[in-house]
Design an enzyme around this catalytic site. Structure first.
Site, mmCIF file in Angstrom:
data_model
loop_
_atom_site.group_PDB
_atom_site.id
_atom_site.type_symbol
_atom_site.label_atom_id
_atom_site.label_comp_id
_atom_site.label_asym_id
_atom_site.label_seq_id
_atom_site.Cartn_x
_atom_site.Cartn_y
_atom_site.Cartn_z
ATOM 1 N N ARG A 175 12.187 -16.888 -19.064
ATOM 2 C CA ARG A 175 10.896 -17.262 -18.495
ATOM 3 C C ARG A 175 10.752 -18.781 -18.463
ATOM 4 O O ARG A 175 9.999 -19.314 -17.670
ATOM 5 C CB ARG A 175 9.754 -16.688 -19.342
ATOM 6 C CG ARG A 175 9.575 -15.191 -19.238
ATOM 7 C CD ARG A 175 8.539 -14.700 -20.246
ATOM 8 N NE ARG A 175 7.239 -15.313 -20.113
ATOM 9 C CZ ARG A 175 6.300 -14.948 -19.254
ATOM 10 N NH1 ARG A 175 6.534 -13.941 -18.425
ATOM 11 N NH2 ARG A 175 5.142 -15.558 -19.198
ATOM 12 N N ARG A 179 15.073 -28.596 -18.254
ATOM 13 C CA ARG A 179 15.180 -29.593 -17.190
ATOM 14 C C ARG A 179 15.774 -30.891 -17.718
ATOM 15 O O ARG A 179 15.459 -31.299 -18.827
ATOM 16 C CB ARG A 179 13.801 -29.891 -16.603
ATOM 17 C CG ARG A 179 13.130 -28.671 -16.010
ATOM 18 C CD ARG A 179 12.050 -29.108 -15.031
ATOM 19 N NE ARG A 179 11.267 -27.964 -14.613
ATOM 20 C CZ ARG A 179 10.094 -27.641 -15.135
ATOM 21 N NH1 ARG A 179 9.556 -28.414 -16.064
ATOM 22 N NH2 ARG A 179 9.460 -26.572 -14.717
ATOM 23 N N ARG A 252 2.921 -6.142 -29.149
ATOM 24 C CA ARG A 252 2.416 -7.194 -30.029
ATOM 25 C C ARG A 252 0.959 -7.408 -29.653
ATOM 26 O O ARG A 252 0.581 -7.360 -28.473
ATOM 27 C CB ARG A 252 3.204 -8.497 -29.823
ATOM 28 C CG ARG A 252 4.664 -8.351 -30.121
ATOM 29 C CD ARG A 252 4.962 -8.111 -31.574
ATOM 30 N NE ARG A 252 4.864 -9.334 -32.361
ATOM 31 C CZ ARG A 252 4.863 -9.336 -33.683
ATOM 32 N NH1 ARG A 252 4.931 -8.203 -34.380
ATOM 33 N NH2 ARG A 252 4.803 -10.487 -34.344
ATOM 34 N N ARG A 282 0.251 -20.801 -31.359
ATOM 35 C CA ARG A 282 -0.220 -21.901 -30.524
ATOM 36 C C ARG A 282 -1.721 -22.059 -30.664
ATOM 37 O O ARG A 282 -2.415 -21.161 -31.152
ATOM 38 C CB ARG A 282 0.167 -21.688 -29.062
ATOM 39 C CG ARG A 282 -0.345 -20.412 -28.450
ATOM 40 C CD ARG A 282 0.239 -20.205 -27.027
ATOM 41 N NE ARG A 282 -0.142 -18.903 -26.518
ATOM 42 C CZ ARG A 282 0.347 -18.363 -25.405
ATOM 43 N NH1 ARG A 282 1.238 -19.006 -24.674
ATOM 44 N NH2 ARG A 282 -0.056 -17.174 -25.010
ATOM 45 N N GLU A 305 -3.910 -18.901 -32.225
ATOM 46 C CA GLU A 305 -3.409 -17.591 -31.820
ATOM 47 C C GLU A 305 -2.393 -17.088 -32.850
ATOM 48 O O GLU A 305 -1.413 -17.760 -33.138
ATOM 49 C CB GLU A 305 -2.741 -17.790 -30.454
ATOM 50 C CG GLU A 305 -2.588 -16.567 -29.632
ATOM 51 C CD GLU A 305 -2.178 -16.937 -28.203
ATOM 52 O OE1 GLU A 305 -2.728 -17.919 -27.628
ATOM 53 O OE2 GLU A 305 -1.309 -16.260 -27.669
ATOM 54 N N TYR A 353 6.119 -6.724 -18.957
ATOM 55 C CA TYR A 353 5.610 -8.072 -19.273
ATOM 56 C C TYR A 353 5.350 -8.761 -17.937
ATOM 57 O O TYR A 353 6.245 -9.376 -17.364
ATOM 58 C CB TYR A 353 6.702 -8.771 -20.076
ATOM 59 C CG TYR A 353 6.400 -10.126 -20.703
ATOM 60 C CD1 TYR A 353 5.223 -10.815 -20.501
ATOM 61 C CD2 TYR A 353 7.342 -10.713 -21.534
ATOM 62 C CE1 TYR A 353 4.995 -12.043 -21.105
ATOM 63 C CE2 TYR A 353 7.134 -11.941 -22.134
ATOM 64 C CZ TYR A 353 5.962 -12.600 -21.918
ATOM 65 O OH TYR A 353 5.750 -13.830 -22.510
ATOM 66 N N ASP A 355 3.229 -11.326 -15.371
ATOM 67 C CA ASP A 355 2.274 -12.401 -15.161
ATOM 68 C C ASP A 355 1.235 -11.900 -14.164
ATOM 69 O O ASP A 355 1.456 -10.911 -13.462
ATOM 70 C CB ASP A 355 2.991 -13.637 -14.599
ATOM 71 C CG ASP A 355 3.868 -14.312 -15.662
ATOM 72 O OD1 ASP A 355 3.565 -14.159 -16.854
ATOM 73 O OD2 ASP A 355 4.849 -14.975 -15.287
#
Ligand code: UDP
Length: 388
Positions: A175, A179, A252, A282, A305, A353, A355
């Site tokens: 995911r 770079r 989860r 996070r 979280e 999963y 988006d």
């Protein structure tokens, strides 16, 4: 039966259910949409915090991003989307770094001033040669090497998934890009945005149509008769539909600890925490999701979280795709495939999963298939996207 008379039941008023309802209603169906919660938009639900006026994502951060023009056009019919560019930082070993791994991360971490070419050669020299990496760990070791993996991914992933990265599939890591430039854009997609008035308003607008009746606070009961409905579209948990009779699929779940601060807390939207010594994964400071707004009240609101295994009374967030779950999922898919008059879709119905843009794209495909099936009087399949 003509489409204009077809009355269908849609269980779930999240993005999947709402997209489906809207397209079907526009094609002449009558849709009844149920959701056991008192709000629509599922886990994308947003509402303004009274004290600060800041838009809060009640079930954790959601950033809309897509490469698909059709979805981008569709979603903007239901609300104004503001330009938003998602950036993430991570704290690891007492320092703050840029995510996803990019040239700044590499230079900060190794104390270098590499050019893109040098960084690429350097990282390549750290990686391990693993033919066809299948696990999260192998994928990480073969793309970024052990140092970056251990600092930023190993422990975060252990907290996120409660399992060793050696057990998890490589697809989870895929995911995220790596770079060798200073591009720290978290997403590669061409379109990235936040709804000006939150996701719930977008979903409410989708559901506002004379062909749609929404019943919030009402659970779907698979065992009850559904007389009068030509078809049921179910976006809830597939194992729940069958009363968990084969066992429970693993998910989860998330717990959020609200942090209110007089001043800004962290100065950025999302800060990840790579170390095991920090129990949360996070922190999201919501004011930074709306850079175009000046909060009406005082102070800032953030969520820490925490991720843990989903119990029977918890909200399922992330499906866990390990061998045990794959086998159980296959058994549920087998049970589902001999059903009539029901189609399973969405993150929970397909145990996927997804988006937001993917959930919308899939729901559009289900809607198109339903329109064709009713027109041509052929049976609607139980799955348009077979879970795997
Ligand atoms: N991940 C990590 N460290 C990070 C961010 C992500 O190890 O700082 C891993 C983690 O396993 C996570 C996966 O990469 O589940 C995908 O991250 P993404 O940000 O896409 O997760 P989401 O926002 O969907 O929770």
């Amino acid at each position: 039966m003509t489409i204009t008379k077809a009355k269908v039941l849609i269980a779930g008023a999240g993005f999947s259910g709402a997209t489906l309802a809207r397209i079907l209603a526009e094609a002449g169906f009558c849709c009844v949409v149920l959701d056991e919660r008192r709000h629509s938009a599922g886990n994308c639900h947003t509402e303004r915090d009274e004290a600060t006026g800041i838009m809060v994502h009640r079930y954790g951060p959601h950033i809309f991003h897509t490469d698909d023009d059709r979805i981008w056009r569709f979603i903007r019919r239901f609300g104004e989307f503001m330009p938003y560019r998602h950036q993430v930082l991570t704290t690891a070993g007492g320092r703050v770094y840029s995510m996803p791994v990019n040239l700044l991360t590499i230079n900060q971490f190794f104390g270098k001033a590499f050019t893109p070419e040098e960084a690429e050669a350097f990282v390549a020299s750290r990686t391990l040669a693993i033919a066809e990496p299948e696990t999260f760990e192998d994928q990480a070791l073969s793309t970024i090497g052990p140092e970056l993996y251990e600092a930023f991914f190993r422990d975060y992933t252990a907290k996120q998934w409660g399992r060793s990265p050696r057990e998890l599939p490589a697809s989870i890591l895929k995911r995220l890009p790596v770079r060798f430039t200073y591009d720290n854009n978290y997403f590669r997609h061409s379109q990235q945005a936040m709804p000006r008035h939150g996701y719930t308003q977008v979903v409410e607008n989708m559901l506002r149509h004379p062909g749609i009746e929404v019943r919030l606070g009402e659970s779907y009961d698979a065992a009850a008769p559904h007389d009068g409905f030509a078809h049921v579209f179910y976006t809830g948990q597939i194992d729940r539909y069958f009363g968990y009779r084969l066992g429970r699929l693993s998910y989860r779940t998330l717990d959020f600890e609200e942090v209110r601060s007089r001043a800004v807390l962290q100065g950025t939207a999302v800060m990840n925490f790579g170390d095991l010594s920090v129990p949360w994964t996070r922190v999201t400071e919501f004011r930074y999701f709306a850079p175009w707004e000046t909060p009406s009240g005082e102070g800032s609101i953030s969520y820490r979280e925490y991720v843990r295994e989903c119990g029977p009374d918890d909200i399922p967030y992330y499906p866990v795709h390990l061998a045990k779950e794959q086998a159980l999922l296959r058994d549920y898919v087998g049970l589902a495939e001999v059903q009539h008059g029901v189609t399973f879709l969405g993150r929970l119905g397909n145990y996927a999963y997804l988006d937001m843009d993917m959930a919308i794209a899939r729901a559009m495909e289900v809607a198109e298939r339903a329109i064709r099936s009713f027109r041509e009087r052929v049976a609607m399949p139980v799955f348009v996207h077979r879970p795997q």
